[in-house]
Design a protein around this motif. Structure first.
Motif, PDB file in Angstrom:
ATOM      1  N   ALA A  87      37.257  89.638  95.110  1.00  0.00           N
ATOM      2  CA  ALA A  87      36.007  89.312  95.261  1.00  0.00           C
ATOM      3  C   ALA A  87      35.107  90.371  95.411  1.00  0.00           C
ATOM      4  O   ALA A  87      33.878  90.303  95.084  1.00  0.00           O
ATOM      5  CB  ALA A  87      35.753  88.476  96.596  1.00  0.00           C
ATOM      6  N   GLN A  88      35.415  91.696  95.764  1.00  0.00           N
ATOM      7  CA  GLN A  88      34.858  92.846  95.673  1.00  0.00           C
ATOM      8  C   GLN A  88      34.354  93.442  94.135  1.00  0.00           C
ATOM      9  O   GLN A  88      33.268  94.190  94.093  1.00  0.00           O
ATOM     10  CB  GLN A  88      35.439  94.043  96.319  1.00  0.00           C
ATOM     11  N   TYR A  89      34.866  92.734  93.195  1.00  0.00           N
ATOM     12  CA  TYR A  89      34.562  93.505  91.946  1.00  0.00           C
ATOM     13  C   TYR A  89      33.251  92.723  91.164  1.00  0.00           C
ATOM     14  O   TYR A  89      33.280  91.263  91.178  1.00  0.00           O
ATOM     15  CB  TYR A  89      35.800  93.041  91.089  1.00  0.00           C
ATOM     16  N   PRO A  90      32.750  93.345  90.942  1.00  0.00           N
ATOM     17  CA  PRO A  90      31.417  92.762  90.189  1.00  0.00           C
ATOM     18  C   PRO A  90      31.868  92.292  88.773  1.00  0.00           C
ATOM     19  O   PRO A  90      32.660  92.781  88.201  1.00  0.00           O
ATOM     20  CB  PRO A  90      30.131  93.955  90.072  1.00  0.00           C
ATOM     21  N   ASN A  91      30.953  91.477  88.024  1.00  0.00           N
ATOM     22  CA  ASN A  91      31.301  90.976  86.618  1.00  0.00           C
ATOM     23  C   ASN A  91      32.750  90.508  86.646  1.00  0.00           C
ATOM     24  O   ASN A  91      33.398  90.708  85.442  1.00  0.00           O
ATOM     25  CB  ASN A  91      31.068  92.097  85.692  1.00  0.00           C
ATOM     26  N   LEU A  92      33.207  89.756  87.388  1.00  0.00           N
ATOM     27  CA  LEU A  92      34.585  89.176  87.319  1.00  0.00           C
ATOM     28  C   LEU A  92      34.543  87.657  87.001  1.00  0.00           C
ATOM     29  O   LEU A  92      33.611  87.020  87.599  1.00  0.00           O
ATOM     30  CB  LEU A  92      35.072  89.286  89.048  1.00  0.00           C
ATOM     31  N   HIS A  93      35.275  87.548  86.093  1.00  0.00           N
ATOM     32  CA  HIS A  93      35.167  86.100  85.289  1.00  0.00           C
ATOM     33  C   HIS A  93      36.609  85.588  85.785  1.00  0.00           C
ATOM     34  O   HIS A  93      37.594  85.849  85.031  1.00  0.00           O
ATOM     35  CB  HIS A  93      34.923  86.092  83.784  1.00  0.00           C
ATOM     36  N   TRP A  94      36.408  84.164  86.174  1.00  0.00           N
ATOM     37  CA  TRP A  94      37.668  83.871  86.451  1.00  0.00           C
ATOM     38  C   TRP A  94      37.978  82.585  85.218  1.00  0.00           C
ATOM     39  O   TRP A  94      37.331  81.932  84.707  1.00  0.00           O
ATOM     40  CB  TRP A  94      37.595  82.479  87.799  1.00  0.00           C
ATOM     41  N   CYS A  95      39.308  82.923  84.726  1.00  0.00           N
ATOM     42  CA  CYS A  95      40.060  82.061  83.739  1.00  0.00           C
ATOM     43  C   CYS A  95      41.081  81.319  84.336  1.00  0.00           C
ATOM     44  O   CYS A  95      42.364  81.664  83.674  1.00  0.00           O
ATOM     45  CB  CYS A  95      40.047  83.372  82.377  1.00  0.00           C
ATOM     46  N   LEU A  96      41.146  80.439  84.764  1.00  0.00           N
ATOM     47  CA  LEU A  96      42.164  79.714  85.584  1.00  0.00           C
ATOM     48  C   LEU A  96      42.521  78.399  84.986  1.00  0.00           C
ATOM     49  O   LEU A  96      43.406  77.852  85.408  1.00  0.00           O
ATOM     50  CB  LEU A  96      41.811  79.607  87.116  1.00  0.00           C
ATOM     51  N   ASP A  97      41.679  77.970  84.155  1.00  0.00           N
ATOM     52  CA  ASP A  97      42.097  76.630  83.366  1.00  0.00           C
ATOM     53  C   ASP A  97      41.861  76.905  81.912  1.00  0.00           C
ATOM     54  O   ASP A  97      42.058  75.835  81.250  1.00  0.00           O
ATOM     55  CB  ASP A  97      41.060  75.704  83.769  1.00  0.00           C
ATOM     56  N   MET A  98      42.095  77.971  81.489  1.00  0.00           N
ATOM     57  CA  MET A  98      42.260  78.205  79.973  1.00  0.00           C
ATOM     58  C   MET A  98      43.510  77.802  79.459  1.00  0.00           C
ATOM     59  O   MET A  98      44.749  78.298  80.202  1.00  0.00           O
ATOM     60  CB  MET A  98      42.006  79.682  79.900  1.00  0.00           C
ATOM     61  N   ASN A  99      43.783  77.207  78.282  1.00  0.00           N
ATOM     62  CA  ASN A  99      45.099  77.024  77.839  1.00  0.00           C
ATOM     63  C   ASN A  99      45.868  77.911  77.371  1.00  0.00           C
ATOM     64  O   ASN A  99      45.135  78.985  77.114  1.00  0.00           O
ATOM     65  CB  ASN A  99      44.980  75.769  76.692  1.00  0.00           C
ATOM     66  N   ALA A 100      47.030  78.062  76.792  1.00  0.00           N
ATOM     67  CA  ALA A 100      48.136  78.759  76.679  1.00  0.00           C
ATOM     68  C   ALA A 100      47.712  79.897  75.537  1.00  0.00           C
ATOM     69  O   ALA A 100      47.367  81.026  75.368  1.00  0.00           O
ATOM     70  CB  ALA A 100      49.396  78.547  76.358  1.00  0.00           C
ATOM     71  N   GLN A 101      47.201  79.096  74.452  1.00  0.00           N
ATOM     72  CA  GLN A 101      46.859  79.764  73.229  1.00  0.00           C
ATOM     73  C   GLN A 101      45.562  80.613  73.546  1.00  0.00           C
ATOM     74  O   GLN A 101      45.659  81.684  72.849  1.00  0.00           O
ATOM     75  CB  GLN A 101      46.699  78.807  71.894  1.00  0.00           C
ATOM     76  N   GLU A 102      44.446  79.942  74.110  1.00  0.00           N
ATOM     77  CA  GLU A 102      43.364  80.890  73.995  1.00  0.00           C
ATOM     78  C   GLU A 102      43.531  81.818  75.101  1.00  0.00           C
ATOM     79  O   GLU A 102      42.984  83.077  74.990  1.00  0.00           O
ATOM     80  CB  GLU A 102      42.485  79.795  74.983  1.00  0.00           C
ATOM     81  N   SER A 103      44.384  81.835  76.230  1.00  0.00           N
ATOM     82  CA  SER A 103      44.939  82.980  76.929  1.00  0.00           C
ATOM     83  C   SER A 103      45.404  84.034  76.198  1.00  0.00           C
ATOM     84  O   SER A 103      44.914  85.154  76.237  1.00  0.00           O
ATOM     85  CB  SER A 103      45.575  82.694  78.258  1.00  0.00           C
TER      86      SER A 103
END
Length: 339
Positions: free
Chosen positions: A260-276
């Motif tokens: 949580a302390q990091y600025p400009n943090l983007h959560w990618c928790l629902d991206m599919n396998a190929q996109e990841s």
């Protein structure tokens, strides 16, 4: 539990045959009986060549991506086939991945002869015994078996899950294939080119399902490990661009309070396998897990790779690969690579 899962996947006579064959391989692998399972070995015994240094230029070599495994595992199989074809002086032949979507996405089969095409031409298929990576005696037996077919056209298939540790041996060829694949033309990244984009892969999912399974426990790295690595990366990285962090995992942000302390943090928790996978391959800096799923795109990535030192595959010694100790520490020699 693993046996039950395998039995549940049996849906056809071919599945039953493969299942029973796998049992036979496991039961005999460490015994003198093992090579006798293979028709190719019997051929070798009956047709030993008088020209041991002669290599047939008519034959092919392939390794089947394990259809019951994840794409990282399948890629390890495919890469082993590509590597050993070169070592054996044979033409590589492509066997597709478990789904056509992955074949199209990766583009590895483009320009390669296909095993199915060779079958349709009536070329015989012969499976080879497993050999331990680096075991010169076992490897020599494979070469001798191949040599016994020197005057014939044959497609040699590696036994399932033939291991090749140093997968980076064909890294440049893989990069060329992946980055020139037609699938790259219409893909879009969420990264901003004006930023320095860090992708971090925190493996969870499967390794959280059975904490008592030693095969899964060996793949686990704690949140603290990844936060410690990320902290050292951001403190030592020298770039004029603003740093943005893309966090790839499963769950929800509350599961990872350390970040949580990091600025400009983007959560990618629902991206599919190929996109990841795609974003791992194109990150300016990729922090991998003990996972083939992030190791394989690391091989395709032209940026900086920060990886756990203790892993079942090898790493190049070049400056764009930075290795991390088990406790998350990056030593001074490795840190100097950030400059």
């Amino acid at each position: 539990m693993d046996k039950i899962k395998k039995i549940r996947k049996i849906k056809s006579a071919k599945d039953i045959t493969n299942y029973l064959w796998g049992i036979s391989v496991r039961k005999t692998r460490a015994t003198w009986l093992y090579p006798f399972l293979y028709r190719s070995y019997w051929h070798y015994l009956l047709h030993k060549s008088s020209k041991p240094n002669h290599q047939s230029k008519k034959s092919y070599y392939a390794a089947r991506p394990n259809p019951g495994a994840g794409i990282g595992h399948q890629l390890a199989n495919w890469i082993a086939g590509y590597w050993y074809a070169k070592q054996l002086g044979l033409t590589f032949a492509h066997i597709p991945f478990s789904t056509s979507q992955w074949d199209i996405f990766l583009g590895f089969g483009n320009g390669e002869v296909k095993v199915e095409e060779l079958k349709r031409q009536g070329i015989k298929i012969r499976k080879l015994p497993l050999f331990t990576d680096g075991n010169t005696i076992e490897f020599a037996l494979n070469k001798a078996i191949i040599q016994s077919y020197a005057n014939e056209k044959v497609v040699f298939i590696a036994e399932q899950d033939q291991f090749y540790k140093a997968q980076y041996g064909v890294m440049e060829e893989l990069k060329q294939k992946f980055h020139s694949a037609p699938a790259r033309k219409n893909e879009k990244l969420i990264y901003n080119k004006d930023h320095f984009n860090i992708a971090i892969h925190v493996r969870r999912g499967d390794i959280m399902l059975d904490p008592s399974n030693p095969n899964l426990v060996m793949r686990y790295l704690s949140n603290d490990y990844f936060e410690k690595v990320l902290k050292q990366v951001t403190e030592n990285l020298q770039t004029n661009k603003p740093i943005h962090i893309y966090f790839f995992s499963q769950g929800k942000p509350e599961d990872y309070p350390e970040f949580a302390q990091y600025p400009n943090l983007h959560w990618c928790l629902d991206m599919n396998a190929q996109e990841s996978f795609l974003h791992f391959a194109y990150a300016d800096l990729l922090i991998t897990s003990k996972s083939s799923f992030s190791y394989k795109p690391a091989l395709l990535n032209n940026g900086i790779k920060v990886c756990p030192k203790n892993f079942w595959h090898g790493y190049p010694t070049s400056k764009d690969w930075i290795l991390v100790e088990n406790d998350g520490t990056i030593d001074l020699n490795e840190k100097s690579k950030f400059i």
